[in-house]
Scaffold this motif. Sequence first.
Motif, mmCIF file in Angstrom:
data_model
loop_
_atom_site.group_PDB
_atom_site.id
_atom_site.type_symbol
_atom_site.label_atom_id
_atom_site.label_comp_id
_atom_site.label_asym_id
_atom_site.label_seq_id
_atom_site.Cartn_x
_atom_site.Cartn_y
_atom_site.Cartn_z
ATOM 1 N N HIS A 30 56.816 42.740 38.605
ATOM 2 C CA HIS A 30 55.911 42.664 39.727
ATOM 3 C C HIS A 30 55.257 41.357 39.504
ATOM 4 N N SER A 31 54.853 40.887 41.033
ATOM 5 C CA SER A 31 54.023 39.558 40.738
ATOM 6 C C SER A 31 52.744 40.028 40.297
ATOM 7 N N PRO A 32 51.797 38.797 39.631
ATOM 8 C CA PRO A 32 50.277 39.337 39.337
ATOM 9 C C PRO A 32 49.536 39.865 40.632
ATOM 10 N N GLN A 33 49.918 39.413 41.486
ATOM 11 C CA GLN A 33 49.160 40.049 42.793
ATOM 12 C C GLN A 33 49.724 41.333 43.115
ATOM 13 N N GLU A 34 50.738 41.926 42.985
ATOM 14 C CA GLU A 34 51.126 43.141 43.341
ATOM 15 C C GLU A 34 50.583 44.202 42.104
#
Length: 396
Positions: free
Chosen positions: A161-165
């Motif tokens: 996952h991306s940091p935002q997710e």
Amino acid sequence: MSRWKAFFIQYLRRSSPFTQALALSVITFCVILPLCCNQLLYSYYFIKSMYLDSMSEDVLQESLQRGQDALRFWQSTPTAMSPKFSDITQHPELLVTVVTARRNEGRDFHYLLQVMQQLSSIVGGCGERRCAEVLLCDVESGPQENQDAKLLEAHFKVVRHSPQEQQNNWGQINTFEREKQDYVFCLRKGWELVKPKNMIVLEDDALPTQEFFTVVKDLLSRRFSLHTLYIKLYHPERLQRYWNPEPYRILEWVGLGLVGATALLLTFPYWNPCSFSFSLSASHLLFFTLYFMAAAELLGRHYLLEARRISPQLYAVSPATECCTPAMLYPGNASLRVADYLDGSFCIKGNAKDMVIYQMARTIPGERSHSVEPNLITHIGAYSSVRPNPSRPKLL
């Protein structure tokens, strides 16, 4: 001993078929099967109080040893000497996506490292080309890293996952919904990266058998795979009994009894060491049908299924059952359809992703789902990464 045997045979000769049937049933179900099956884990005769604790501990120790061996294997394998699993080709015939998360308990068992070591050893068994491409999907969203996935980065392609997710998902939804969203993420990520013709999704505690890819290849060659949403590659052994709500198993059970009864009654005129007076009549056929059905159920259907491992063509395919998704085969673009179906549902306790997928396949027109037996993976995850764990897990 010979005197007792002679007395028994003489007694049977003078007895009626009813008395012979009663004696045979008592000897089979009260003497022979209890003696032979009391240590078989999935038999009705299994004595839990005597064997469950020791067998559970033995399995835990074996898994712990495999985990430590796998850890040493990956720590000692130079990147230059390992196969280039990180170089994934586009449009492969088969993509295996392994979904993993950090375990708070049971970390020393290194389930993920065991699974990836097994995959690395069997994926080359299909000739010049690999049996499948392998992708590791690390869905850990907590503050600590998944150390096993970090160790494998040098050998396999890893997606996260991306940091935002991670910020959006962590702590705001229940465990079952988060598990579903992670699963959907891995399904879509695998498709976006390489557009595979078929996809398998394994959980990180699903240890493939040696014949895993041989059987999968055979399944994909069968016509039914063109029209199915998914094929389950695992169902818990304790739920594989004949006595259950699955109608096809009842038919299999009756068929087994009829075949066994007919074969035995046809044999008696040529070989009858105990001097039974049974014949191929309706009443005797009914008795032996029920006799073989009872023996098979009490012994354990799981052990009869194991005989099918002789050949990939003997693996049985049947309508899918409800529980569990540690190993799923999605033919064609079915993985995208499953991701869309899951996106439209919210998971809670009692309605986890396995139940949602099962209900979708049953209720959406045109969709079908199947299950293969015997299992193509061993579920080694005594400690769960998403649910509470006992201090010392048991096999049952």
